[in-house]
Design an enzyme around this catalytic site. Structure first.
Site: not given
Lengths: 429, 309, 180
Positions: A71, A73-75, A162, A189, A288, A315, A319
């Site tokens: 899980h 996030h590679l964006r 997600d 999610h 979240n 997760d 950012h």
């Protein structure tokens, strides 16, 4: 290309390491010979001749299957200023991870074959293996199912919306039913949007004192309960993402005992921190689901210990610094985690919550089994994805040294013990 | 005796002595507002910025008057007239203001924690003029000043705060302040508007307004935001007024000398009947005292900022 | 560093004699008590102003209005102090317009307090004339200010401290020089 294949062909002998391979119930000192990017054979220390192979002395170290983070996030595509497949996988490798599953909330959303193919093509030269997760619904809008066969044939082994819940129970039911054609994992999610409303942290004393809108634990529990019922109804394979509440742990435990096909994951921050970390309006503690209470931390540890929670994920949610600065309400949810995950998980071992083998299992064999990918073991013949861990190394988290493009961690300055000293992907270190 | 910080962010972190210092100081500043020449040179040469990210004529005017009566130069910046709408970040805006050499920034913001965020990053003194649902310290100080002025003390009094506690920064600041000063605080409202953990702050929670008001020395009414109805927090204005509105009959259950307070603006006929509102001169005195209390806060925070720089 | 009493300048009787003389001088200079008002500067001057009013009443059989003045907010060192002084009450309940105002303080030193008092008074009205009465003038003026009525001229070192203690504040009544 020629140069690369040379390295590929160079054999590697990892000597004197303590091998933990939970999938094969191996927990002893062995040497490993890697050849042509595969694990060629294992043998008693000193039993395998080097024969010109590159020798790595792993004496005093732990040698485990390459860690898997199912899980992250590679964006990329869309938010390359936060992270790219290249920087995200470099961060994974630095953290000891050889495989990651990237969530589909990119721009465009990974709800179709071309986005999946783009991700996989970008991942060809990445530092770790990338398994894209497709969207459950088109645009993750929760309205119509995405074309699951297309996603599956393009390489997705799981689907998830997600970041957002699938609000409509009927759509979720259909997703779980339809997924059975491909034996696709559906990752949920769990959040009731109406209950979570505009919340920015856990609802409780701290949110009252800080005057921040709260997200009640019930927002997660209600949806966990619904999705367990839908998994039971449909027979689809449900995986509950980032479990953060005692209630969810209890419901998943109960569902498992009744034989429902449900698995679950949690993240290091949920068992390492509580809502207290938000004080001072610390946006690095905004994620979240939100950080919960010490009661939830106790329940999560209990769930990890008794197997209710199968997997530890991060997760990893990069950012930019500017986004995490300013008003707490406006800061985006999420923290990076892939470079601190192993160290924080090893704390559980120190605390006696998990044995070292159990901890490694939740980072290797379990996610591989849930995803049904041929990873997470050191069996002869499998890809040589190997992580060498120094359990005794004490280090201080310094986000400025992260390989990740983003530095949004609440663990900066934490003293951790144990870290990956070498991460080998397909026989390359 | 002086204030321990360069900023006033909330009442929670203040000691009873600090609160008392501000209230005592405000007493002398109240006299200034009653003179023909309503001005003293205490903050001569200082620049004060009212940085308001949320509309509020009353609080802004009160701070502006307070600054001007202390001889400071006061500039107002509100969302509609600044680069805020162009998407400049809070910190960039504040740093730009500070680059023009101001001494004090008074911040009103809809996000809880925005003044604290700025205070950690600016050299200027930051005064919280209300942030989200967090705190509104000067309102609580002026409420405590008014109660002390009218009833002679705070210690041992019973204060009932009635209304939407959940979304009220005024309630939070008053709970902290009144309890620190030795008063007993009852909070009352529909359970949908009572946030968790108030008991941990030392307040008693009531859902029955008659019981909350019974014997109270002060009844502090909060403004009901009518848009909360849409969020399902109460079924309708009529029912709200019946259960949580202050009328003469309900007030008769309070102590004979009971003060009725309201931070304004009032919704007549909702949380307070016109009959009660018009018989309550205290509500306007709160406004008068607001200027004095804000003068005291600005005066006390102005010390030492230059000397240390 | 210990502060000790170096010299007794005035005792109770001495203070009373000085005030009696000052009261006479005020009346003499202003040809009676008509239009006269007394304003004591917080904190040391307030009690002295009240005492002078009593003496004037005894001499002239006239009640002179007495007020108190706090000059905190008019100080010239507010911007450089580490913490702010706590203001005391200003209580001038009578009209000062076109009156002869005698400002009363216990000690005049640098003159800065008197400067602040003069500015402050102007925000309350416009007296016809302002005069200054002090119990002790210890010199070391930093501003062009001079007292009209002086109980005792006292040459001091600027490092010394002159303390006026009155019975109203509790304790023995005396004027002393304090030093290291």
């Amino acid at each position: 290309m020629h140069h690369e294949s040379c390295i590929m062909n160079l054999d590697m002998l990892i000597k004197n390491g303590h091998i933990i391979d939970p999938a094969n119930k191996v927990d002893e000192k062995l040497d490993i010979l890697v050849s042509e990017g595969k694990i060629s054979r294992l043998g008693k220390p000193g039993s395998i001749p080097a024969n010109g192979a590159h020798v790595i002395d792993a004496a005093g170290k732990l040698v485990v299957p390459g860690l898997i983070d199912m899980h992250v996030h590679l964006r990329e595509p869309g938010f390359e200023y936060k992270e790219t497949i290249s920087t995200g996988t470099a961060a994974a490798k630095a953290g000891g991870f050889t495989s990651v599953c990237c969530m589909p909330n990119t721009n465009p959303i990974n709800d179709n074959r071309s986005v999946t193919e783009f991700i996989l093509s970008q991942a060809r030269f990445a530092a770790a293996r990338v398994y894209p997760i497709g969207a459950i619904t088109k645009g993750s809008k929760g309205e119509e199912l995405a074309e699951m066969a297309e996603l599956h044939s393009a390489g997705c082994r799981a689907i998830s919306d997600d970041g957002k819940p699938v609000a409509n129970a009927a759509i979720m039911r259909r997703a779980l039913e339809y997924s059975k054609i491909f034996d696709m994992l559906v990752i949920s999610h769990c959040e009731d949007s109406a209950l979570a409303a505009k919340g920015v942290m856990n609802e409780g004393i701290v949110s009252t004192e800080l005057g921040l809108r709260g997200i009640p634990r019930a927002a997660e529990d209600v949806m966990t309960s619904r999705d367990i019922s839908l998994a039971e109804l449909s027979g689809g394979r449900l995986h509950i993402a980032h479990v953060s509440t005692a209630g969810a742990v209890r419901m998943i435990r109960d569902a498992k005992s009744r034989g429902v096909k449900v698995t679950a994951e949690t993240c290091p921050h949920y068992f390492s921190l509580t809502e207290e970390a938000v004080r001072g309006y610390n946006t690095m503690a905004k994620m979240n689901p939100p950080l919960r209470t010490s009661d939830d931390v106790v329940a999560l540890k209990e769930g990890l210990k008794d197997g209710t929670i199968d997997v530890i994920v991060t997760d990893h949610a990069p950012h930019a610094a500017d986004e995490k600065a300013g008003e707490f309400d406006y800061a985006p949810f999420g923290i990076v985690g892939i470079e601190t995950s192993l160290g924080l998980t090893l704390k559980l071992v120190d605390e006696g919550v998990l044995s070292i083998a159990e901890a490694i299992r939740k980072l290797t064999a379990q996610p591989a089994a849930i995803l049904k990918i041929d990873k997470g073991t050191l069996s002869a013949g499998s890809d040589a994805d190997i992580t060498i861990i120094d359990l005794s190394e004490e280090w201080v988290v310094d986000s400025s040294c992260f390989k990740s493009k983003s530095k949004n961690t609440p663990f900066n300055g934490w003293k951790l013990k144990g870290r990956a000293v070498q991460t080998i992907v397909g026989g390359k270190s | 005796m002086s204030l321990s910080t360069k900023d006033l962010l909330g009442i929670k972190s203040m000691t009873a002595d600090e609160i008392k210092l501000i209230l005592d100081t405000a007493l002398t500043f109240k006299d200034v507002s009653e003179r023909d020449i309503k001005k003293v040179p205490a903050l001569r040469g200082k620049t004060v910025i009212n940085l308001f990210y949320e509309a509020s004529t009353r609080t802004r005017t009160s701070f502006e008057l307070a600054g001007k009566r202390l001889s400071a130069d006061v500039i107002n910046i509100s969302t509609s007239t600044s680069s805020v709408v162009k998407g400049e970040t809070l910190l960039d805006t504040a740093r730009n203001i500070e680059a023009m050499k101001c001494d004090m920034i008074i911040v009103r913001h809809s996000c809880s924690g925005a003044p604290e965020y700025l205070s950690k990053r600016l050299k200027s003194s930051v005064i919280n003029a209300g942030d989200g649902f967090h705190e509104h310290p000067t309102q609580a100080l002026l409420d405590m000043f008014t109660i002390r002025e009218k009833l002679g003390k705070l210690e041992g009094l019973t204060v009932a705060i009635v209304g939407d506690i959940m979304h009220s920064r005024v309630a939070r600041s008053n709970i902290y302040g009144l309890i620190a000063m030795g008063a007993k605080v009852r909070v009352c409202g529909p359970p949908t508007m009572i946030p968790p953990g108030l008991e941990c702050m030392g307040a008693q929670v009531y859902y029955d307004m008659d019981k909350a008001v019974e014997g109270a020395d002060v009844v502090m009414m909060l403004r009901l935001q009518l848009e909360r109805q849409a969020a399902g927090l109460f079924p309708g204005v009529r029912e709200y007024a019946r259960l949580f509105g202050l009328n003469q009959q309900r007030l008769s259950g309070a102590a004979k000398h009971a003060l009725v307070m309201h931070p304004g603006p009032m919704n007549r006929g909702v949380e307070i009947s016109s009959e009660v509102a018009d018989n309550t001169p205290v509500i306007l005195e709160q406004v008068t005292n607001g200027v004095a209390v804000r003068m005291a806060v600005m005066f006390l925070l102005s010390g030492g900022t230059k000397a240390e720089a | 560093m210990s502060v000790k009493e170096k010299a007794l300048i005035l005792d109770k009787t001495g203070i009373d004699r000085a005030l009696t003389r000052v009261a006479h001088e005020i009346l003499e200079k202003n040809k009676g008590a008509g239009d006269l008002v007394l304003v004591g500067i917080q904190r040391g001057g307030v009690h002295l102003a009240k005492r002078l009013a009593i003496k004037i009443r005894e001499i002239e059989k006239v009640e002179v209005p007495v007020g108190s003045l706090d000059i905190t907010m008019y100080r010239d060192d507010l911007a450089t102090r580490k913490s702010q002084p706590v203001p005391q009450a200003t209580d001038i309940t009578f009209d000062i317009q076109n009156k002869i105002m005698v400002l009363v303080d216990d000690v005049v030193f640098t003159g800065r307090t008197i400067r602040a008092a003069l500015n402050s008074i102007m925000d309350y009205g416009r007296p016809k004339r302002i005069q200054l009465a002090v119990l002790v003038d210890r010199g070391h003026r930093e501003l062009p200010i001079r007292a009209d009525f002086i109980g005792k001229n006292l040459p001091t070192s600027s490092k010394e401290k002159v303390e006026v203690m009155l019975v109203e504040d509790g304790g023995e009544e005396k004027v002393v020089i304090l030093g290291e």
